[in-house]
Structure formats: C-alpha cells, structure tokens
Design a protein around this motif. Structure first.
Motif, PDB file in Angstrom:
ATOM      1  N   GLN A  28       0.786  -1.363   0.014  1.00  0.00           N
ATOM      2  CA  GLN A  28      -0.011   0.093  -0.130  1.00  0.00           C
ATOM      3  C   GLN A  28       0.811   1.226  -0.066  1.00  0.00           C
ATOM      4  OE1 GLN A  28      -2.958  -0.534   3.054  1.00  0.00           O
ATOM      5  NE2 GLN A  28      -1.705   0.720   4.554  1.00  0.00           N
ATOM      6  N   THR A  29       2.052   1.243   0.542  1.00  0.00           N
ATOM      7  CA  THR A  29       2.715   2.442   0.515  1.00  0.00           C
ATOM      8  C   THR A  29       3.613   2.714  -0.799  1.00  0.00           C
ATOM      9  OG1 THR A  29       4.738   1.235   1.387  1.00  0.00           O
ATOM     10  CG2 THR A  29       3.136   2.507   3.199  1.00  0.00           C
ATOM     11  N   ARG A  30       3.704   1.583  -1.645  1.00  0.00           N
ATOM     12  CA  ARG A  30       4.531   1.569  -2.828  1.00  0.00           C
ATOM     13  C   ARG A  30       3.442   1.911  -4.036  1.00  0.00           C
ATOM     14  NH1 ARG A  30       8.212  -3.371  -1.090  1.00  0.00           N
ATOM     15  NH2 ARG A  30       9.316  -2.351   0.746  1.00  0.00           N
ATOM     16  N   ASP A  31       2.296   1.053  -4.014  1.00  0.00           N
ATOM     17  CA  ASP A  31       1.606   1.114  -5.110  1.00  0.00           C
ATOM     18  C   ASP A  31       0.013   1.190  -4.774  1.00  0.00           C
ATOM     19  OD1 ASP A  31       0.267   0.872  -7.322  1.00  0.00           O
ATOM     20  OD2 ASP A  31       1.298  -0.802  -7.953  1.00  0.00           O
ATOM     21  N   PRO A  32      -0.592   2.356  -4.173  1.00  0.00           N
ATOM     22  CA  PRO A  32      -1.783   2.280  -3.887  1.00  0.00           C
ATOM     23  C   PRO A  32      -2.969   1.986  -4.534  1.00  0.00           C
ATOM     24  CG  PRO A  32      -0.679   4.556  -3.734  1.00  0.00           C
ATOM     25  CD  PRO A  32       0.026   3.628  -4.498  1.00  0.00           C
ATOM     26  N   ALA A  33      -2.645   1.961  -5.925  1.00  0.00           N
ATOM     27  CA  ALA A  33      -3.954   1.430  -6.964  1.00  0.00           C
ATOM     28  C   ALA A  33      -3.895  -0.133  -6.794  1.00  0.00           C
ATOM     29  CB  ALA A  33      -3.518   1.755  -8.392  1.00  0.00           C
ATOM     30  N   LEU A  34      -2.615  -0.717  -6.661  1.00  0.00           N
ATOM     31  CA  LEU A  34      -2.503  -2.161  -6.485  1.00  0.00           C
ATOM     32  C   LEU A  34      -3.185  -2.735  -5.359  1.00  0.00           C
ATOM     33  CD1 LEU A  34      -1.968  -4.975  -7.621  1.00  0.00           C
ATOM     34  CD2 LEU A  34       0.451  -4.696  -6.771  1.00  0.00           C
ATOM     35  N   ALA A  35      -2.986  -1.881  -4.021  1.00  0.00           N
ATOM     36  CA  ALA A  35      -3.363  -1.938  -2.851  1.00  0.00           C
ATOM     37  C   ALA A  35      -5.120  -2.036  -2.942  1.00  0.00           C
ATOM     38  CB  ALA A  35      -2.993  -1.258  -1.812  1.00  0.00           C
ATOM     39  N   ARG A  36      -5.509  -1.158  -3.618  1.00  0.00           N
ATOM     40  CA  ARG A  36      -6.969  -1.172  -3.801  1.00  0.00           C
ATOM     41  C   ARG A  36      -7.550  -2.295  -4.613  1.00  0.00           C
ATOM     42  NH1 ARG A  36      -5.831   4.100  -4.462  1.00  0.00           N
ATOM     43  NH2 ARG A  36      -5.878   4.152  -6.932  1.00  0.00           N
ATOM     44  N   ILE A  37      -6.598  -2.751  -5.441  1.00  0.00           N
ATOM     45  CA  ILE A  37      -7.436  -3.812  -6.095  1.00  0.00           C
ATOM     46  C   ILE A  37      -7.246  -5.329  -5.194  1.00  0.00           C
ATOM     47  CG2 ILE A  37      -6.671  -5.541  -8.082  1.00  0.00           C
ATOM     48  CD1 ILE A  37      -5.887  -3.116  -9.565  1.00  0.00           C
ATOM     49  N   LEU A  38      -6.163  -5.527  -4.587  1.00  0.00           N
ATOM     50  CA  LEU A  38      -6.095  -6.429  -3.732  1.00  0.00           C
ATOM     51  C   LEU A  38      -7.095  -6.226  -2.364  1.00  0.00           C
ATOM     52  CD1 LEU A  38      -2.221  -6.851  -3.292  1.00  0.00           C
ATOM     53  CD2 LEU A  38      -3.750  -8.349  -4.468  1.00  0.00           C
ATOM     54  N   LYS A  39      -7.484  -4.994  -1.871  1.00  0.00           N
ATOM     55  CA  LYS A  39      -8.250  -5.149  -0.721  1.00  0.00           C
ATOM     56  C   LYS A  39      -9.968  -5.484  -1.586  1.00  0.00           C
ATOM     57  CE  LYS A  39      -6.350  -1.401   1.673  1.00  0.00           C
ATOM     58  NZ  LYS A  39      -6.147   0.106   2.093  1.00  0.00           N
ATOM     59  N   ALA A  40     -10.264  -4.999  -2.788  1.00  0.00           N
ATOM     60  CA  ALA A  40     -11.373  -5.375  -3.242  1.00  0.00           C
ATOM     61  C   ALA A  40     -11.523  -7.144  -3.414  1.00  0.00           C
ATOM     62  CB  ALA A  40     -11.569  -4.914  -4.717  1.00  0.00           C
ATOM     63  N   GLU A  41     -10.430  -7.772  -3.933  1.00  0.00           N
ATOM     64  CA  GLU A  41     -10.263  -9.152  -3.764  1.00  0.00           C
ATOM     65  C   GLU A  41     -10.515  -9.825  -2.477  1.00  0.00           C
ATOM     66  OE1 GLU A  41      -7.413 -12.578  -5.185  1.00  0.00           O
ATOM     67  OE2 GLU A  41      -7.073 -10.601  -5.997  1.00  0.00           O
ATOM     68  N   ARG A  42      -9.790  -9.234  -1.617  1.00  0.00           N
ATOM     69  CA  ARG A  42      -9.837  -9.634  -0.188  1.00  0.00           C
ATOM     70  C   ARG A  42     -11.413  -9.600   0.260  1.00  0.00           C
ATOM     71  NH1 ARG A  42      -7.876  -5.772   3.953  1.00  0.00           N
ATOM     72  NH2 ARG A  42      -9.624  -4.659   3.217  1.00  0.00           N
ATOM     73  N   ASP A  43     -12.074  -8.470   0.070  1.00  0.00           N
ATOM     74  CA  ASP A  43     -13.505  -8.212   0.300  1.00  0.00           C
ATOM     75  C   ASP A  43     -14.312  -9.304  -0.104  1.00  0.00           C
ATOM     76  OD1 ASP A  43     -12.505  -6.106   2.176  1.00  0.00           O
ATOM     77  OD2 ASP A  43     -13.223  -4.516   0.701  1.00  0.00           O
ATOM     78  N   VAL A  44     -14.188  -9.498  -1.366  1.00  0.00           N
ATOM     79  CA  VAL A  44     -14.928 -10.706  -2.122  1.00  0.00           C
ATOM     80  C   VAL A  44     -14.791 -12.022  -1.457  1.00  0.00           C
ATOM     81  CG1 VAL A  44     -15.128 -11.873  -4.233  1.00  0.00           C
ATOM     82  CG2 VAL A  44     -15.201  -9.438  -4.235  1.00  0.00           C
ATOM     83  N   LEU A  45     -13.285 -12.384  -1.187  1.00  0.00           N
ATOM     84  CA  LEU A  45     -13.072 -13.642  -0.442  1.00  0.00           C
ATOM     85  C   LEU A  45     -13.605 -13.537   0.914  1.00  0.00           C
ATOM     86  CD1 LEU A  45      -9.661 -14.245  -1.408  1.00  0.00           C
ATOM     87  CD2 LEU A  45     -11.453 -15.180  -2.307  1.00  0.00           C
ATOM     88  N   ARG A  46     -13.701 -12.412   1.453  1.00  0.00           N
ATOM     89  CA  ARG A  46     -14.432 -12.541   3.097  1.00  0.00           C
ATOM     90  C   ARG A  46     -15.851 -12.706   2.949  1.00  0.00           C
ATOM     91  NH1 ARG A  46     -11.273  -7.707   5.924  1.00  0.00           N
ATOM     92  NH2 ARG A  46      -9.558  -8.776   6.791  1.00  0.00           N
ATOM     93  N   ASP A  47     -16.446 -12.025   2.022  1.00  0.00           N
ATOM     94  CA  ASP A  47     -17.928 -12.366   1.593  1.00  0.00           C
ATOM     95  C   ASP A  47     -18.219 -13.778   1.332  1.00  0.00           C
ATOM     96  OD1 ASP A  47     -18.373  -9.601   2.312  1.00  0.00           O
ATOM     97  OD2 ASP A  47     -18.422  -8.971   0.297  1.00  0.00           O
ATOM     98  N   HIS A  48     -17.476 -14.296   0.578  1.00  0.00           N
ATOM     99  CA  HIS A  48     -17.543 -15.645  -0.073  1.00  0.00           C
ATOM    100  C   HIS A  48     -17.481 -16.684   1.297  1.00  0.00           C
ATOM    101  CE1 HIS A  48     -17.645 -19.149  -2.700  1.00  0.00           C
ATOM    102  NE2 HIS A  48     -16.520 -19.470  -1.985  1.00  0.00           N
ATOM    103  N   ARG A  49     -16.347 -16.440   1.972  1.00  0.00           N
ATOM    104  CA  ARG A  49     -16.091 -17.107   3.233  1.00  0.00           C
ATOM    105  C   ARG A  49     -17.263 -17.135   4.336  1.00  0.00           C
ATOM    106  NH1 ARG A  49     -11.070 -15.827   6.740  1.00  0.00           N
ATOM    107  NH2 ARG A  49     -12.709 -14.363   7.249  1.00  0.00           N
TER     108      ARG A  49
END
Length: 100
Positions: A28-49
C-alpha cells in the motif's frame, strides 16, 4: 458423501484472506492502486467465506427439521440463487394439493 473437490464453489481458508492482508500491508505505501485492487479481492473472499460459513451453520443445525430442504432453498434464493424452472410451487398452489 463424496470426497471429490467441489466443481463450482471455491473452498477458502483463513490463510487465503490473511495472505491478501499481508500483501496489502507491504504494497500500500508503494502502489496504492494495486493495494485497492487487492483490498477489493480480499473483501470478495471474505464475503464468500462468510456466506459459506452461514450455509454450513444452517445445514448443521436445521437438518433434523422436516422443512429443512425448503428452508435451505429459501435461504439460497435470498442470497441471489435462481432455482431452475419447475422447481418451485406454482403461484397459488398449496402444499399437499394433488393435481387431478
């Protein structure tokens, strides 16, 4: 009970979500855009779980009830599942009613 892997529903472990949390922290400190993408994927996985956990709980504690299959289908429909045509009772049809 089958010992095959599920063909449609992905099996998730806590590790899958934790791994994304770790990647987000590092990136997140080096590439905020990639961090946002990973956060979205994490949220989808959490919802699925969470949905899988809720379904497992419903199956575990309701399976002895005579209305359990219908209750599970109601729950699935509430989660957005669309049953195949002909699976549900026709509108106005009463349970136990026999067509003649």
């Amino acid at each position: 009970m089958s010992d095959r892997e599920p063909e449609v529903v992905r099996r998730l472990s806590s590790y899958d979500v934790t791994r994304l949390d770790t990647a987000i922290t590092v990136i997140q400190t080096r590439d905020p855009a990639l961090a946002r993408i990973l956060k979205a994927e994490r949220d989808v996985l959490r919802d699925h779980r969470n949905q899988l956990d809720a379904f497992a709980t419903r199956m575990k504690f309701g399976s002895a009830a005579p209305w359990h299959p219908e209750g599970v289908m109601d729950w699935l429909i509430a989660q957005g599942w669309a049953p195949p045509k002909g699976l549900l009772m026709a509108e106005g049809e009463q349970e136990g009613q026999v067509d003649r």
